[in-house]
Scaffold this motif. Structure first.
Motif, PDB file in Angstrom:
ATOM      1  N   UNK A  23     -41.084  -4.278 -18.334  1.00  0.00           N
ATOM      2  CA  UNK A  23     -40.578  -5.145 -17.272  1.00  0.00           C
ATOM      3  C   UNK A  23     -41.429  -6.412 -17.163  1.00  0.00           C
ATOM      4  N   UNK A  24     -42.743  -6.258 -17.264  1.00  0.00           N
ATOM      5  CA  UNK A  24     -43.647  -7.399 -17.190  1.00  0.00           C
ATOM      6  C   UNK A  24     -43.418  -8.354 -18.368  1.00  0.00           C
ATOM      7  N   UNK A  25     -43.221  -7.803 -19.552  1.00  0.00           N
ATOM      8  CA  UNK A  25     -42.958  -8.636 -20.728  1.00  0.00           C
ATOM      9  C   UNK A  25     -41.625  -9.367 -20.596  1.00  0.00           C
ATOM     10  N   UNK A  26     -40.616  -8.681 -20.075  1.00  0.00           N
ATOM     11  CA  UNK A  26     -39.302  -9.311 -19.900  1.00  0.00           C
ATOM     12  C   UNK A  26     -39.376 -10.449 -18.880  1.00  0.00           C
ATOM     13  N   UNK A  27     -40.069 -10.225 -17.766  1.00  0.00           N
ATOM     14  CA  UNK A  27     -40.198 -11.273 -16.751  1.00  0.00           C
ATOM     15  C   UNK A  27     -40.989 -12.462 -17.316  1.00  0.00           C
ATOM     16  N   UNK A  28     -42.043 -12.185 -18.049  1.00  0.00           N
ATOM     17  CA  UNK A  28     -42.835 -13.260 -18.651  1.00  0.00           C
ATOM     18  C   UNK A  28     -42.020 -14.105 -19.612  1.00  0.00           C
ATOM     19  N   UNK A  29     -41.171 -13.466 -20.389  1.00  0.00           N
ATOM     20  CA  UNK A  29     -40.296 -14.205 -21.309  1.00  0.00           C
ATOM     21  C   UNK A  29     -39.329 -15.099 -20.544  1.00  0.00           C
ATOM     22  N   UNK A  30     -38.806 -14.592 -19.447  1.00  0.00           N
ATOM     23  CA  UNK A  30     -37.884 -15.382 -18.622  1.00  0.00           C
ATOM     24  C   UNK A  30     -38.606 -16.550 -17.953  1.00  0.00           C
ATOM     25  N   UNK A  31     -39.809 -16.311 -17.459  1.00  0.00           N
ATOM     26  CA  UNK A  31     -40.575 -17.389 -16.830  1.00  0.00           C
ATOM     27  C   UNK A  31     -40.916 -18.472 -17.843  1.00  0.00           C
ATOM     28  N   UNK A  32     -41.236 -18.061 -19.067  1.00  0.00           N
ATOM     29  CA  UNK A  32     -41.535 -19.038 -20.115  1.00  0.00           C
ATOM     30  C   UNK A  32     -40.311 -19.900 -20.403  1.00  0.00           C
ATOM     31  N   UNK A  33     -39.140 -19.279 -20.480  1.00  0.00           N
ATOM     32  CA  UNK A  33     -37.899 -20.032 -20.681  1.00  0.00           C
ATOM     33  C   UNK A  33     -37.629 -20.966 -19.510  1.00  0.00           C
TER      34      UNK A  33
END
Length: 127
Positions: free
Chosen positions: A34-44
């Motif tokens: 979940x943390x990795x998915x949120x981080x990817x979205x924040x980066x985008x």
């Protein structure tokens, strides 16, 4: 801006650390995923077209949506489109929120409540 952006710094720092760790780990627990998915979205979310900066109040809206988890159900490839359409929706239906952020130079509690409601409504209709 500081109210909203302080949280994104921590989230992205944790993401970068976990991202490096995840390259060597074969199976990850649900919290890490979940943390990795949120981080990817924040980066985008933080990507902007060259020579097309957003006004501060729109940046606040975008970062608020990302850090409060409203993007968690959005596919990573759709984050930029979500942000663009969210800002169009806020500009047309809830311009008072943007005005309040611009004038007050902070995200007051009532403005935050209105913004959260507007984003929740938008997430429901986003396709």
């Amino acid at each position: 801006m500081k109210q909203v952006s302080g949280r994104i710094k921590l989230d992205l720092a944790q993401f970068r650390e976990m991202e490096a760790f995840a390259q060597f780990a074969s199976d990850l627990d649900a919290t890490t995923q979940k943390m990795l998915a949120r981080g990817s979205r924040l980066t985008e979310l933080l990507k902007q077209a060259q020579f097309s900066p957003f006004p501060v109040e729109e940046q606040v809206v975008s970062i608020f949506a990302g850090t409060r988890g409203y993007l968690d159900t959005i596919a990573i490839r759709d984050v930029v489109r979500f942000e663009r359409e969210l800002l169009v929706s806020i500009r047309s239906k809830n311009a008072d929120i943007l005005d309040s952020i611009r004038i007050d130079k902070e995200l007051k509690k009532d403005t935050e409540t209105k913004l959260a409601a507007a984003i929740e409504q938008f997430v429901k209709v986003f396709a």
